[in-house]
Design a protein around this motif. Structure first.
Motif, PDB file in Angstrom:
ATOM      1  N   LEU A 306    -136.025  67.872 -71.512  1.00  0.00           N
ATOM      2  CA  LEU A 306    -137.094  66.901 -71.325  1.00  0.00           C
ATOM      3  C   LEU A 306    -137.133  66.414 -69.882  1.00  0.00           C
ATOM      4  N   GLY A 307    -135.962  66.156 -69.292  1.00  0.00           N
ATOM      5  CA  GLY A 307    -135.907  65.704 -67.911  1.00  0.00           C
ATOM      6  C   GLY A 307    -136.465  66.719 -66.934  1.00  0.00           C
ATOM      7  N   LYS A 308    -136.346  68.012 -67.268  1.00  0.00           N
ATOM      8  CA  LYS A 308    -136.819  69.063 -66.367  1.00  0.00           C
ATOM      9  C   LYS A 308    -138.304  69.353 -66.526  1.00  0.00           C
ATOM     10  N   TYR A 309    -138.840  69.193 -67.737  1.00  0.00           N
ATOM     11  CA  TYR A 309    -140.171  69.720 -68.013  1.00  0.00           C
ATOM     12  C   TYR A 309    -141.180  68.682 -68.490  1.00  0.00           C
ATOM     13  N   ARG A 310    -140.883  67.387 -68.407  1.00  0.00           N
ATOM     14  CA  ARG A 310    -141.822  66.391 -68.935  1.00  0.00           C
ATOM     15  C   ARG A 310    -143.031  66.175 -68.037  1.00  0.00           C
ATOM     16  N   ASN A 311    -142.940  66.583 -66.763  1.00  0.00           N
ATOM     17  CA  ASN A 311    -144.055  66.425 -65.837  1.00  0.00           C
ATOM     18  C   ASN A 311    -144.358  67.755 -65.159  1.00  0.00           C
ATOM     19  N   PRO A 312    -145.654  68.049 -64.921  1.00  0.00           N
ATOM     20  CA  PRO A 312    -145.983  69.294 -64.217  1.00  0.00           C
ATOM     21  C   PRO A 312    -145.531  69.221 -62.765  1.00  0.00           C
ATOM     22  N   VAL A 313    -145.114  70.358 -62.237  1.00  0.00           N
ATOM     23  CA  VAL A 313    -144.637  70.446 -60.861  1.00  0.00           C
ATOM     24  C   VAL A 313    -145.312  71.638 -60.200  1.00  0.00           C
ATOM     25  N   LEU A 314    -145.825  71.438 -58.972  1.00  0.00           N
ATOM     26  CA  LEU A 314    -146.356  72.564 -58.222  1.00  0.00           C
ATOM     27  C   LEU A 314    -145.173  73.397 -57.747  1.00  0.00           C
ATOM     28  N   ARG A 315    -145.119  74.638 -58.188  1.00  0.00           N
ATOM     29  CA  ARG A 315    -143.979  75.501 -57.923  1.00  0.00           C
ATOM     30  C   ARG A 315    -144.396  76.693 -57.090  1.00  0.00           C
ATOM     31  N   PHE A 316    -143.621  76.995 -56.059  1.00  0.00           N
ATOM     32  CA  PHE A 316    -143.728  78.299 -55.422  1.00  0.00           C
ATOM     33  C   PHE A 316    -143.038  79.292 -56.353  1.00  0.00           C
ATOM     34  N   THR A 317    -143.764  80.318 -56.778  1.00  0.00           N
ATOM     35  CA  THR A 317    -143.225  81.214 -57.799  1.00  0.00           C
ATOM     36  C   THR A 317    -142.985  82.644 -57.326  1.00  0.00           C
ATOM     37  N   GLY A 318    -143.300  82.948 -56.059  1.00  0.00           N
ATOM     38  CA  GLY A 318    -143.022  84.307 -55.613  1.00  0.00           C
ATOM     39  C   GLY A 318    -143.393  84.551 -54.165  1.00  0.00           C
ATOM     40  N   VAL A 319    -142.611  85.387 -53.489  1.00  0.00           N
ATOM     41  CA  VAL A 319    -142.938  85.852 -52.147  1.00  0.00           C
ATOM     42  C   VAL A 319    -142.805  87.359 -52.108  1.00  0.00           C
ATOM     43  N   SER A 320    -143.530  87.967 -51.183  1.00  0.00           N
ATOM     44  CA  SER A 320    -143.516  89.409 -51.009  1.00  0.00           C
ATOM     45  C   SER A 320    -143.205  89.722 -49.558  1.00  0.00           C
ATOM     46  N   CYS A 321    -142.287  90.675 -49.325  1.00  0.00           N
ATOM     47  CA  CYS A 321    -141.857  91.035 -47.972  1.00  0.00           C
ATOM     48  C   CYS A 321    -141.968  92.541 -47.770  1.00  0.00           C
ATOM     49  N   SER A 374    -142.302 102.866 -46.321  1.00  0.00           N
ATOM     50  CA  SER A 374    -142.575 101.511 -46.792  1.00  0.00           C
ATOM     51  C   SER A 374    -141.555 101.100 -47.845  1.00  0.00           C
ATOM     52  N   HIS A 375    -141.070  99.863 -47.728  1.00  0.00           N
ATOM     53  CA  HIS A 375    -140.166  99.280 -48.722  1.00  0.00           C
ATOM     54  C   HIS A 375    -140.579  97.826 -48.895  1.00  0.00           C
ATOM     55  N   ILE A 376    -141.238  97.539 -49.996  1.00  0.00           N
ATOM     56  CA  ILE A 376    -141.720  96.188 -50.288  1.00  0.00           C
ATOM     57  C   ILE A 376    -140.816  95.567 -51.344  1.00  0.00           C
ATOM     58  N   VAL A 377    -140.398  94.325 -51.082  1.00  0.00           N
ATOM     59  CA  VAL A 377    -139.588  93.577 -52.045  1.00  0.00           C
ATOM     60  C   VAL A 377    -140.380  92.350 -52.483  1.00  0.00           C
ATOM     61  N   ASN A 378    -140.532  92.201 -53.790  1.00  0.00           N
ATOM     62  CA  ASN A 378    -141.173  91.018 -54.358  1.00  0.00           C
ATOM     63  C   ASN A 378    -140.116  90.186 -55.072  1.00  0.00           C
ATOM     64  N   PHE A 379    -140.036  88.916 -54.730  1.00  0.00           N
ATOM     65  CA  PHE A 379    -139.130  87.995 -55.396  1.00  0.00           C
ATOM     66  C   PHE A 379    -139.935  87.049 -56.280  1.00  0.00           C
ATOM     67  N   THR A 380    -139.513  86.908 -57.530  1.00  0.00           N
ATOM     68  CA  THR A 380    -140.040  85.875 -58.411  1.00  0.00           C
ATOM     69  C   THR A 380    -139.077  84.703 -58.399  1.00  0.00           C
ATOM     70  N   MET A 381    -139.613  83.480 -58.406  1.00  0.00           N
ATOM     71  CA  MET A 381    -138.778  82.300 -58.239  1.00  0.00           C
ATOM     72  C   MET A 381    -139.118  81.238 -59.268  1.00  0.00           C
ATOM     73  N   GLU A 382    -138.137  80.392 -59.534  1.00  0.00           N
ATOM     74  CA  GLU A 382    -138.356  79.257 -60.423  1.00  0.00           C
ATOM     75  C   GLU A 382    -137.681  78.027 -59.838  1.00  0.00           C
ATOM     76  N   SER A 383    -138.104  76.880 -60.325  1.00  0.00           N
ATOM     77  CA  SER A 383    -137.630  75.618 -59.759  1.00  0.00           C
ATOM     78  C   SER A 383    -136.177  75.348 -60.113  1.00  0.00           C
ATOM     79  N   THR A 384    -135.497  74.722 -59.189  1.00  0.00           N
ATOM     80  CA  THR A 384    -134.180  74.175 -59.488  1.00  0.00           C
ATOM     81  C   THR A 384    -134.350  72.823 -60.152  1.00  0.00           C
ATOM     82  N   ASP A 385    -133.297  72.329 -60.769  1.00  0.00           N
ATOM     83  CA  ASP A 385    -133.310  70.978 -61.311  1.00  0.00           C
ATOM     84  C   ASP A 385    -133.338  70.013 -60.126  1.00  0.00           C
TER      85      ASP A 385
END
Length: 407
Positions: A306-321, A374-385
């Motif tokens: 509940l402490g982690k998910y009770r409010n919406p948070v704008l999250r960066f969820t991925g970068v591509s290199c 070409s070597h592309i790396v995509n990272f998916t990310m999630e929020s820390t507490d």
């Protein structure tokens, strides 16, 4: 521009030099002085590789990690990988479940097994072999646990004991953290799927269960990522690793303000937040198959979520290199990043306020797309507490009256 050097090694059930292996009790290969001692011999097939695609991790923060997959496309014009080609030095060992390791600049970025060899003949003289691969999860998903009742123990010990069961006898490398949750002595029914049960343990811990890039089956408790320190930084201003694109998410995908939890220890436990409910209406999340030993711990887990998910948070969820645009030192940093690694991502803006936003994030997915040049790396990310927890002997988080206690 330069790209990292990659290498694809496939292990065949044969001997060094791919001669005839000595096999006990075999009328053909069991004759003395006729064969050599065998085992797995890795063959470097890099020169045949046309492309590599790797995908590991999970798609959503509250999901389990999926089996890591890879597809390697080989030029098979010579039919060297054709299982029907008796003239191939690898015949007759082009078989399913062959181990495979993919390296980038000497660092393993994928370790698993070839589940399928799929041949594609475009005409009589041109052929491609598609190797479809899966990591250690593929093995665990096809194993069942016999009926037994474990002792009360921490979540890490439960993972270890399951892997050591005689009907499982897991043979790969492991790295297992003790975890923070205590699991009860609840019966495991006959023919329970091994991977499903391990993920049930993980849910009860709210930890991390995955196969690392080097093949190590890894289990981490939830406290392993509290008060995180980043090991890499992604930016567009030249102060960190440059990225091509950034994906962000701001919605109700991870908005939960009414959480119900339960284990065989007792009744359902409810955690809710009236302020969040008044703003967003009730958003339910139920975990009713937990293994925690007491109702108080079950309730604590609900409060934690509940402490982690009770409010919406704008999250960066991925970068591509695109690695061709980076330095060799930055390649090394990227290849050291694995699932559950901690990174920071910064976005700078030309208008508005603030002028930049920086987030500390957990890597939850890694994807490699490799073709010549070409070597592309995509990272998916999630929020820390975002809460700061009391950490003993830490100069920042160990100060009395300044942090929270984690359950």
């Amino acid at each position: 521009m330069a790209v990292p050097t990659y290498q694809v090694l496939v292990g065949f059930q044969t001997t060094t030099g791919f001669g005839n292996p000595f096999q006990l009790d075999s009328a053909t290969y069991g004759k003395l002085n006729t064969g050599t001692l065998g085992g797995i011999a890795y063959a470097d097939l890099t020169s045949l590789v046309l492309s590599v695609n790797i995908k590991r991790g999970r798609n959503r923060q509250l999901d389990q990690f999926n089996a890591g997959t890879a597809q390697v496309v080989f030029n098979n014009n010579s039919r060297v990988l054709d299982p029907l080609n008796t003239a191939s030095i690898y015949y007759p060992y082009v078989l399913p479940r062959s181990p495979i390791i993919i390296y980038a600049n000497g660092t393993p970025i994928y370790t698993g097994f070839v589940e399928d060899w799929n041949l594609d003949y475009q005409n009589a003289n041109q052929g491609r072999m598609f190797a479809r691969c899966v990591d250690a999860f593929g093995t665990l998903a096809n194993q069942q646990i016999n009926d037994y009742t474990p002792s009360e123990e921490n979540s890490g010990s439960r993972v270890s004991n399951i892997l050591q069961r005689p009907e499982i006898a897991y043979q790969g490398a492991v790295s297992i953290n003790p975890g923070s949750s205590t699991l009860g002595a609840f019966n495991i029914p006959q023919d329970t799927n091994c991977l499903n049960y391990l993920q049930q343990i993980n849910t009860s811990e709210q930890g991390y269960l995955y196969a690392a890039a080097d093949g190590t089956l890894t289990y981490k408790g939830r406290q392993s990522v509290l008060n995180p320190v980043a090991g890499a930084s992604f930016t567009t201003n030249g102060t960190g690793i440059s990225y091509m694109s950034l994906v962000s998410q701001y919605g109700s995908e991870l908005l939960y303000n009414y959480i119900v939890t339960q284990s065989p220890a007792g009744a359902k436990q409810t955690a809710s937040d009236s302020t969040s409910i008044s703003l967003y209406q009730a958003q339910n999340y139920n975990l009713l198959s937990l293994l925690n030993s007491t109702t108080s711990e079950v309730a604590g887990l609900g409060a934690y979520l509940l402490g982690k998910y009770r409010n919406p948070v704008l999250r960066f969820t991925g970068v591509s290199c695109e690695l061709a645009a980076l330095t060799s030192a930055q390649w090394s940093t990227i290849f050291a990043i694995d699932l559950t690694s901690i990174v920071t991502v910064q976005k700078d803006y030309s208008t508005g306020s603030p002028a930049s936003e920086s987030q500390t994030l957990i890597i939850s997915g890694v994807e490699h797309r490799i073709v010549p040049g070409s070597h592309i790396v995509n990272f998916t990310m999630e929020s820390t507490d975002q809460n700061q927890y009391m950490t003993l002997n830490d100069s920042v988080f160990g100060i009395l009256d300044t942090g929270l206690l984690s359950f």
